[in-house]
Write an enzyme that holds these catalytic residues in place. Sequence first.
Site, PDB file in Angstrom:
ATOM      1  N   ARG A  46       0.850  -1.201   0.000  1.00  0.00           N
ATOM      2  CA  ARG A  46       0.000   0.000   0.000  1.00  0.00           C
ATOM      3  C   ARG A  46       0.883   1.249   0.000  1.00  0.00           C
ATOM      4  O   ARG A  46       0.557   2.256  -0.602  1.00  0.00           O
ATOM      5  CB  ARG A  46      -0.949   0.005   1.216  1.00  0.00           C
ATOM      6  N   TYR A  98     -16.982  17.820 -14.287  1.00  0.00           N
ATOM      7  CA  TYR A  98     -17.299  16.402 -14.271  1.00  0.00           C
ATOM      8  C   TYR A  98     -18.296  16.103 -13.143  1.00  0.00           C
ATOM      9  O   TYR A  98     -18.085  16.505 -11.996  1.00  0.00           O
ATOM     10  CB  TYR A  98     -16.006  15.604 -14.097  1.00  0.00           C
ATOM     11  N   ASP A 170      -7.801  19.881 -13.123  1.00  0.00           N
ATOM     12  CA  ASP A 170      -8.169  18.576 -13.685  1.00  0.00           C
ATOM     13  C   ASP A 170      -7.840  18.640 -15.178  1.00  0.00           C
ATOM     14  O   ASP A 170      -8.526  19.306 -15.947  1.00  0.00           O
ATOM     15  CB  ASP A 170      -9.666  18.324 -13.441  1.00  0.00           C
ATOM     16  N   LYS A 195      -8.786   7.762 -18.757  1.00  0.00           N
ATOM     17  CA  LYS A 195      -9.128   8.316 -20.064  1.00  0.00           C
ATOM     18  C   LYS A 195      -7.917   8.273 -21.004  1.00  0.00           C
ATOM     19  O   LYS A 195      -7.473   7.204 -21.368  1.00  0.00           O
ATOM     20  CB  LYS A 195      -9.702   9.719 -19.878  1.00  0.00           C
TER      21      LYS A 195
HETATM   22  C1  LIG Z   1     -13.643  10.521 -15.657  1.00  0.00           C
HETATM   23  C2  LIG Z   1     -13.300  11.841 -15.106  1.00  0.00           C
HETATM   24  C3  LIG Z   1     -12.998  12.011 -13.741  1.00  0.00           C
HETATM   25  C4  LIG Z   1     -13.079  10.870 -12.734  1.00  0.00           C
HETATM   26  O1  LIG Z   1     -12.127   9.900 -12.961  1.00  0.00           O
HETATM   27  P1  LIG Z   1     -12.352   8.321 -12.637  1.00  0.00           P
HETATM   28  O2  LIG Z   1     -11.101   7.716 -13.140  1.00  0.00           O
HETATM   29  O3  LIG Z   1     -13.580   7.895 -13.374  1.00  0.00           O
HETATM   30  O4  LIG Z   1     -12.530   8.209 -11.168  1.00  0.00           O
HETATM   31  C5  LIG Z   1     -12.627  13.273 -13.309  1.00  0.00           C
HETATM   32  N1  LIG Z   1     -12.580  14.316 -14.173  1.00  0.00           N
HETATM   33  C6  LIG Z   1     -12.870  14.190 -15.475  1.00  0.00           C
HETATM   34  C7  LIG Z   1     -12.777  15.379 -16.370  1.00  0.00           C
HETATM   35  C8  LIG Z   1     -13.252  12.956 -15.989  1.00  0.00           C
HETATM   36  O5  LIG Z   1     -13.565  12.848 -17.282  1.00  0.00           O
END
Ligand SMILES: *Cc1c(COP(=O)(O)O)cnc(C)c1O
Length: 379
Positions: A46, A98, A170, A195
């Site tokens: 961890r 998001y 983000d 993504k």
């Molecule tokens: C998918 C997404 C998230 C969250 O990420 P996960 O890997 O699904 O937890 C946060 N911000 C954006 C812009 C996203 O597209």
Amino acid sequence: MKEATKYIHAGAEPDPSTGAIMTPIYQTSTYVQEAPGKNKGYEYARSQNPTRTALEKAFAVIENAKYALAFSSGVAATDAVIKLLEPGDEVICGNDMYGGTYRLFTKVFEKFGIKFIYVDTTKASNISASITGKTKLVWLETPTNPLMNITDIASVAALTKPKKILLAVDNTFASPYLQNPIDLGADIVMHSVTKYLGGHSDVIQGSLMMDDLELRDKLYFLQKSCGAVPGPMDCFLVLRGIKTLHVRMKAHCENGAKIAHWLKKHPKVGKVYWPGFEDHPGYAIAKKQMRDFGGMLSFVLKNDSVQEAMKVLSSTKLFSLAESLGGVESLINHPASMTHASIPKEERIKNGLTDSLIRLSVGIEDADDLIGDLAKAIG
Ligand SMILES: *Cc1c(COP(=O)(O)O)cnc(C)c1O
């Protein structure tokens, strides 16, 4: 190091025990110690795992950051950032973001006494007007999901830096190939690695990148204490994904531009949200802070009919109807009922996210095939 070389060699060192060119999947929970307290830098998985260490090094390199941490998902990475705060602290964030981030802020953290103030961050003056003595963090998304709004990261950093307010970005939609927020003054970059970084729709993961060692140590403490760490197999998949990020992103951008222009000319299509159009309000800033405009776009039909939008959503063949984005295959999505269903309807509509909005994650298939698929679906 130039881009292409960076993505292929980021954090990559032959495995010290065998010389394996690819970092092995260290599928272990613990490490044998020579004597109590005498170890090789690894005690318990961890806290540290060599596959994760290699990936965290790569994450730092590709975002031009000094340090990086990997998390079990994008929201777990966001969760760690908010846990830096105390009850009574205030966060300024975008009003178009998001849905899962919005849910985390409102449904999980508000009850612990953290206050979130939602503003249109495309105007830095809205942020400066909301700053109080309690503001500890500004949370930005640019381009936003799904309306593709653009915020000038450098001008927000110019507001937050002198006041010692943390700026987190983000960067999921842009990917490090298109935009590097640390270079523009951000303190923390967050990615949903799920993504573009993973890129193949086969892993859930998140990451944080930062330059400040004290901040890194605080976030490492949270990563270890709260335990939202990715497994070694997932880290391996992402190490592999990153190696082709530049090749994939070039193709995503090319296809995205072709489809955006085609949609704009289509007689049945209304507004197309894509920052590469010169009449997009964020065009000049996008051009300044991004290397290209990416493969994400949204649109509505000219008649704004929800029923017809639903028909388009269920009749594409190459564009699969699914949540998520950033994989090599194209996806079509209905934000109002899928990715952004956790945002209350009035909030959504007020910010322009209507029931007729269709979002595309343009993949790297042949652009003509993708256009043919959309042409049939739109009719
Ligand atoms: C998918 C997404 C998230 C969250 O990420 P996960 O890997 O699904 O937890 C946060 N911000 C954006 C812009 C996203 O597209």
